[in-house]
Each structure stands twice: as structure tokens, then as C-alpha cells.
Scaffold this motif. Structure first.
Motif, PDB file in Angstrom:
ATOM      1  N   UNK A  72      24.994  35.152 -14.285  1.00  0.00           N
ATOM      2  CA  UNK A  72      24.647  35.123 -12.854  1.00  0.00           C
ATOM      3  C   UNK A  72      24.522  33.677 -12.372  1.00  0.00           C
ATOM      4  N   UNK A  73      23.953  32.825 -13.217  1.00  0.00           N
ATOM      5  CA  UNK A  73      23.804  31.403 -12.864  1.00  0.00           C
ATOM      6  C   UNK A  73      25.183  30.755 -12.718  1.00  0.00           C
ATOM      7  N   UNK A  74      26.095  31.142 -13.599  1.00  0.00           N
ATOM      8  CA  UNK A  74      27.469  30.631 -13.530  1.00  0.00           C
ATOM      9  C   UNK A  74      28.143  31.122 -12.242  1.00  0.00           C
ATOM     10  N   UNK A  75      27.903  32.378 -11.903  1.00  0.00           N
ATOM     11  CA  UNK A  75      28.464  32.963 -10.669  1.00  0.00           C
ATOM     12  C   UNK A  75      27.913  32.230  -9.445  1.00  0.00           C
ATOM     13  N   UNK A  76      26.619  31.900  -9.491  1.00  0.00           N
ATOM     14  CA  UNK A  76      25.990  31.161  -8.388  1.00  0.00           C
ATOM     15  C   UNK A  76      26.691  29.819  -8.196  1.00  0.00           C
ATOM     16  N   UNK A  77      26.991  29.142  -9.306  1.00  0.00           N
ATOM     17  CA  UNK A  77      27.687  27.852  -9.255  1.00  0.00           C
ATOM     18  C   UNK A  77      29.070  28.028  -8.614  1.00  0.00           C
ATOM     19  N   UNK A  78      29.733  29.123  -8.970  1.00  0.00           N
ATOM     20  CA  UNK A  78      31.077  29.389  -8.442  1.00  0.00           C
ATOM     21  C   UNK A  78      31.033  29.594  -6.924  1.00  0.00           C
ATOM     22  N   UNK A  79      30.027  30.355  -6.471  1.00  0.00           N
ATOM     23  CA  UNK A  79      29.926  30.660  -5.038  1.00  0.00           C
ATOM     24  C   UNK A  79      29.560  29.412  -4.240  1.00  0.00           C
ATOM     25  N   UNK A  80      28.708  28.567  -4.797  1.00  0.00           N
ATOM     26  CA  UNK A  80      28.333  27.323  -4.111  1.00  0.00           C
ATOM     27  C   UNK A  80      29.520  26.360  -4.086  1.00  0.00           C
ATOM     28  N   UNK A  81      30.296  26.339  -5.158  1.00  0.00           N
ATOM     29  CA  UNK A  81      31.465  25.446  -5.227  1.00  0.00           C
ATOM     30  C   UNK A  81      32.458  25.739  -4.104  1.00  0.00           C
ATOM     31  N   UNK A  82      32.469  26.988  -3.637  1.00  0.00           N
ATOM     32  CA  UNK A  82      33.402  27.381  -2.569  1.00  0.00           C
ATOM     33  C   UNK A  82      33.116  26.636  -1.264  1.00  0.00           C
ATOM     34  N   UNK A  83      31.891  26.062  -1.134  1.00  0.00           N
ATOM     35  CA  UNK A  83      31.566  25.295   0.070  1.00  0.00           C
ATOM     36  C   UNK A  83      32.275  23.940   0.093  1.00  0.00           C
ATOM     37  N   UNK A  84      32.851  23.523  -1.038  1.00  0.00           N
ATOM     38  CA  UNK A  84      33.460  22.193  -1.138  1.00  0.00           C
ATOM     39  C   UNK A  84      34.977  22.310  -1.269  1.00  0.00           C
ATOM     40  N   UNK A  85      35.688  21.507  -0.465  1.00  0.00           N
ATOM     41  CA  UNK A  85      37.148  21.597  -0.444  1.00  0.00           C
ATOM     42  C   UNK A  85      37.780  21.071  -1.724  1.00  0.00           C
ATOM     43  N   UNK A  86      37.131  20.071  -2.332  1.00  0.00           N
ATOM     44  CA  UNK A  86      37.707  19.540  -3.573  1.00  0.00           C
ATOM     45  C   UNK A  86      36.585  19.200  -4.554  1.00  0.00           C
ATOM     46  N   UNK A  87      36.923  19.120  -5.831  1.00  0.00           N
ATOM     47  CA  UNK A  87      35.891  18.920  -6.858  1.00  0.00           C
ATOM     48  C   UNK A  87      35.129  17.605  -6.739  1.00  0.00           C
ATOM     49  N   UNK A  88      35.763  16.572  -6.168  1.00  0.00           N
ATOM     50  CA  UNK A  88      35.080  15.276  -6.040  1.00  0.00           C
ATOM     51  C   UNK A  88      33.896  15.393  -5.072  1.00  0.00           C
ATOM     52  N   UNK A  89      34.036  16.241  -4.033  1.00  0.00           N
ATOM     53  CA  UNK A  89      32.916  16.476  -3.107  1.00  0.00           C
ATOM     54  C   UNK A  89      31.763  17.161  -3.830  1.00  0.00           C
ATOM     55  N   UNK A  90      32.102  18.117  -4.702  1.00  0.00           N
ATOM     56  CA  UNK A  90      31.075  18.822  -5.482  1.00  0.00           C
ATOM     57  C   UNK A  90      30.352  17.836  -6.406  1.00  0.00           C
TER      58      UNK A  90
END
Length: 575
Positions: free
Chosen positions: A469-487
């Protein structure tokens, strides 16, 4: 403010041993300070004979600040740990505590020797604390929080290091003082100096602390305030039974405060309906001094995104001076924080917690750094998650600057190992160019991180579903960022700790505080009550009760139907 009849009866009582049962918002600190003033100014008790104990150092400082007595001598204000330190130091001279640098060294030792993450180390240390207390008192041993085999290995390392360096932890402090107080001669000498004991947050005492108070207060004056319905620190050993069994345990009397001066009437009534389902509590009346009605909104959105949309639209109406968004665990706050940042709503993170410092988030960020930035140190941290037959010698060579491909694709290796290492480097390189949320799914499924979490759960006894679930949370939050450098940039931001109109916190982080409007999020089975704490449902209900009783004007409770793609049942606490 004029005190009500119940408050006056409490602080003016002639009873020698008293427990004042004080519901939320009932002015318990005022009653405590009034009692202290009475002892000093009217009963002429010498300040040095009075001990005032609170649950935390911050509370002790606050109470001492609010206490405005003149003169060079003051009562002792502090925690039970602080008092025990003072007593033991008076007997033994300098003491070496597991604190600061020594605590850091010990945690690191456990982490490296047992190959576990920070969260598990913390869980083990809480388990050791409870184990020591219960073992000393010959009480049933508690749930240790991790697999028994792992716990006993950790306990052995912990005690070996502690004894070798002649260190004491806070539980040792308490146990040693309890032994001292059990000697009649020492007890009498202590009581000759200290005749009056006042205790705030009495419900938060653990079994050893209760025994210490029981001995210290023998034939002495004892004045306690607390509320068993707000006992939410079982993970630290707190036990509400001291509140329930006060009369036989201390041969004392209970007095009750009845009026909540904080919340509107139907919030108090609703809270009363929730908490009356607990069996381990005093039978008390909860009344509101405020007779206005208010909105108690129960919202059942389809998912968390719709929950956040609704919550933000309400906050933007700007109807109140203070708002709180409350959740059961720190991890739940990440999504809220990222959403509020996106909506440009300032907030204060009251717990100062950063989700990105959790081990799962750190691992995911290391995979991204290793792939997108060629970060050698990040690569070494995730190289064997899961185990890929990369040896310590190979890790050492890479750390010294040798090319990864040269080390890992050495043709002298066995075919199987060579193939595995080739696949790993190719799969890691494939992360580049992916959308951020897709990256995390790829790390879980293709790079084998989901497999690593399963084996980690098996080794430590942690709940595998909670880790995923914690991993899923990370995935859903990552969707707010257009590219990995922003994350990656967002992950190194410091938590927002400046005062703001909107506060974000776990329920534990706001105990004792109040807000105009409160939003309780994720009130679903598995979250509140938490899946790891179903064996202590009464404590989970108390956590929910503490959350809803922070609200002064309005209360909104959210129970999303889906969280992390899984259907959830509305919490049994939402009536």
C-alpha cells in the motif's frame, strides 16, 4: 474565566487521593494549576515538597510557564523519566543514558547487523521497552511488533552494547527507581522531602510508572487528572487501567468534570455515541457548554482524489481561522501534502514528517537516481533489492569508481550470474524516458522490488499488504509530477513547519489541540481502525474519538470507497 461547579469541586477537594476524570475541552490544565496555587498559597505547602508530573517535556515546560509563583524555589515540573533520572543520579552520581549520540550508534548497529530498515529498528526499540517493563512486573508479554526470532536477536545486540558501555535506557531508569522505592528506608526519606504529587495526563502512564506513583504516594497527597478515552499511546506502553482501577489501586476517589467548552453540542453528542462502545472506560456524562448545533458531514467519495477535491473546495471558502486534516498514519499525509501544494494552499505539517524519508520511498528514489542520473551510491543501495548475486567485493570495486558494466559483466562469471546482471543493467537503463508513475510500477514488477518487499515482510514480520500500500501511495503521488527530476526535487524539500491556517497531522500529533474545522480522512476499515491494530480495537476507537473532539465549529469525516485501487468498507466507528 469563571470555573463551573465541577471544576471548583475538583480543585478544592479535601480528599487525600483524587483522580479528576476530564473529558476533551473541560479545562483540566486550569484545574491542575488552580490546585497547585491552592496548595502553595492557602495550604502553605513548601514548593520543594511538591512534584508536578506531565507526559512530555513540552507539557512540563508549558505548565511551568503558566505557573506564575514568585520566589526562588519552585515545585519540580517534569516527566516521570526526568524525576527518575533526578532520583537515581542523587543515589549513583553521573548516569550514562542511551540518548543522542549513543542512541544513534545503537540504532545503526541494529540496522547493519540485522539488515533491517529504520522503521523496523524503531518498532524493535518500542518492543524492547514494553518487553522490559512487562518482564520485570511478571505481566503477560506484549506483541513485540516484529518476528520473535528477529526481536530476540535484536534484544541480545541491544543489551550487550548497553552493558558493555554501562548505559541505561529510560525503562532501566524507571525500573531501578521502582526498586529503590520498594525499600522502606529509601521510600520514607523520599516522602520526607516530597509530600504532594500532581499528575497530568494520568491515562498515559505505563505499568511501571503506575507502580512508581503507587509507592511514592503511599500515605501522601495525590492529585491526578486524565481521561481514559484519550489514552492513545499503547505503542509506548500506556494503559487506561490506571484510570479505571484508581480507587482500589490508590484507595482514592474519582471526581468528574462534565462540560466540554470547546465543541458545539452535537459534536460532543456524536463523540459520546462513538466512545460509549468501549468497555474499558469510566461511566461518565459528556455535556457541552455550547448549545449551538453544527454540521457533521460524512462524505463517501468514490476515491481519494475526489475526497481531496471536495476538501480543498471547502477550505477555499475560507470560513474559519483554523483547519486540521487528520489521519491515522504518517504515510497518509503525503498525498494530501502534494495535492495542497498543487492547489497552492499553504499548510503546516505538524508532525514534521517526510514520507520521502521512509525506506520504500528512499529505495524508489534511489532506483530513479541510479537510472536517470547515474548515481553510483544510489545504485549500490538498491543493487541487491532483491538479491542479485552482486558480491561485497563487486560493490566495493564499483564504490571505488570502476565501471558497473566492467564489474558486473565480467565474462569469467558463471553464465546464470552473467545473464542476471546483464538483464538488471538493461532493465535499469529502460527506466529512462518513462512517465514517473509508470516508473514505479516498472520498479515493482520488472526490477523485482515487489518481490523484495515480500521477502522483507517474511523476514521482519511486517504486514506485506501495508508495505505494498505504501508503494502504491508513492505511485499515486508520483503521478502529480511530469518527470522524475521534479519528483526527486520534491523529495528533498523540508517539511512545512511554519504556522499556517491549515494544519496536517496524524491524530497523535494534535492531542491537546483544537481547530475550528476538522477533516478526518480515510475513515475506512484497515486505515481507521488500522489493520495492524485490530487486536486493540478500543485504542483504535479512542484514536478516532480524539480526532473528532479536536473540532470546535465543524467536523467532516471522509470514507473513500476505493484506496489504492482496492474497495474499502466504511469504518465501524463512523456512526
Amino acid at each position: 474565566m469563571e470555573l463551573d461547579t465541577y471544576q471548583k469541586n475538583a480543585y478544592l477537594t479535601k480528599e487525600k487521593k483524587v483522580l479528576v476524570v476530564a473529558p476533551p475541552g473541560s479545562g483540566k490544565t486550569t484545574v491542575m494549576l488552580k490546585r497547585l496555587k491552592l496548595l502553595l498559597e492557602e495550604e502553605k505547602i513548601a514548593p520543594r515538597k511538591i512534584i508536578v508530573l506531565t507526559f512530555s517535556k513540552a507539557s512540563a515546560v508549558e505548565m511551568e510557564t503558566r505557573f506564575s509563583a514568585k520566589g526562588p524555589v519552585k515545585p519540580f515540573f517534569g516527566t516521570i523519566h526526568g524525576l527518575c533520572y533526578r532520583i537515581l543520579r542523587g543515589q549513583r552520581g553521573d548516569l550514562n543514558l542511551i540518548y543522542g549520540k549513543e542512541e544513534f550508534i545503537l540504532k545503526n548497529k541494529l540496522k547493519k547487523q540485522l539488515k533491517i530498515e529504520d522503521e523496523v529498528v524503531e518498532s524493535i526499540l518500542r518492543g524492547i521497552s514494553k518487553y522490559k517493563v512487562m518482564n520485570f512486573l511478571s505481566l503477560p508479554l506484549p506483541d513485540l511488533g516484529v518476528r520473535e526470532e528477529l526481536f530476540h536477536k535484536a534484544f541480545e545486540i541491544y543489551e550487550e552494547e548497553r552493558i558493555k558501555k554501562n548505559l541505561l535506557d529510560f525503562d532501566d531508569l524507571q525500573i531501578e527507581v521502582l526498586k529503590l522505592l520498594s525499600v522502606e528506608k529509601f521510600l520514607r526519606s523520599f516522602q520526607a522531602v516530597h509530600s504532594h504529587i500532581l499528575i497530568d495526563e494520568f491515562q498515559d502512564l505505563d505499568p511501571v510508572q503506575l507502580k512508581i506513583v503507587e509507592l511514592m504516594s503511599k500515605d501522601q497527597s495525590l492529585f491526578c487528572v486524565g481521561d481514559e478515552d484519550q489514552c492513545i499511546y499503547a505503542f509506548r506502553g500506556s494503559d487506561p487501567r490506571g484510570m479505571i482501577d484508581f480507587e482500589p489501586m490508590f484507595q482514592g476517589k474519582k471526581l468528574y468534570l462534565k462540560y466540554n467548552y470547546r465543541s458545539k453540542e452535537n459534536i460532543v453528542q456524536y463523540a459520546g455515541e462513538v466512545i460509549r462502545h468501549n468497555a474499558q472506560r469510566n461511566n461518565k456524562e459528556l455535556l457541552s457548554s455550547r448549545k449551538e448545533e453544527t454540521k457533521i458531514l460524512k462524505v463517501f467519495p468514490e476515491n481519494q482524489e475526489l475526497m481531496l477535491q471536495h476538501m480543498v473546495s471547502e477550505i477555499k471558502k475560507d470560513a474559519y481561522k483554523s483547519y486540521a486534516v487528520l489521519y491515522r498514519t504518517n504515510q497518509e499525509g503525503l498525498r494530501v501534502k502534494e495535492y495542497l501544494r498543487k492547489e497552492k494552499i499553504p499548510f503546516m505539517s505538524r508532525d514534521g514528517y517526510s514520507f520521502f524519508k521512509g525506506f520504500i520511498a528512499k529505495d524508489i528514489l534511489d532506483f530513479i537516481r541510479a537510472s536517470c542520473q547515474g548515481d553510483r551510491e544510489a545504485f549500490l543501495r538498491i543493487a541487491n533489492k532483491p538479491f542479485r548475486y552482486i558480491t561485497k567485493e563487486e560493490m566495493r570495486r564499483i564504490s571505488l569508481g570502476e565501471a558497473m558494466e566492467k564489474v558486473l559483466l565480467d565474462p569469467k562469471k558463471k553464465n546464470y550470474t552473467l545473464q542476471k546482471h546483464g538483464e538488471f543493467l538493461k532493465d535499469l537503463s529502460s527506466l529512462k524516458g518513462m512517465k514517473t508513475d509508470r516508473m514505479i510500477s516498472y520498479i515493482e514488477q520488472v526490477l523485482g522490488y515487489g518481490e523484495y518487499l515480500s521477502s522483507y515482510a517474511e523476514k521482519t514480520g511486517r504486514d506485506e499488504e501495508a508495505l505494498l500500500d505504501e508503494l502504491e501511495e508513492m505511485m499515486e503521488v508520483a503521478a502529480y509530477y511530469d518527470n522524475p527530476l521534479e519528483l526527486l526535487a520534491a523529495s528533498v524539500k523540508e517539511p512545512e513547519v511554519k504556522e499556517a491556517k491549515v494544519s496536517l497531522s496524524t491524530v497523535h500529533g494534535v492531542k491537546g489541540l483544537e481547530f475550528d474545522k476538522v477533516y478526518v480522512i480515510n475513515a475506512v476499515e484497515g486505515f481507521m481502525p488500522h489493520s495492524a491494530s485490530l487486536s486493540n480495537l478500543e485504542e483504535e476507537r479512542r484514536i478516532f474519538y480524539v480526532a473528532i473532539t479536536r473540532a470546535k465549529e465543524e467536523l467532516t469525516i471522509y470514507s473513500p470507497r476505493f484506496i489504492h485501487g482496492k474497495e474499502r468498507k466504511r469504518s465501524r466507528f463512523v456512526l
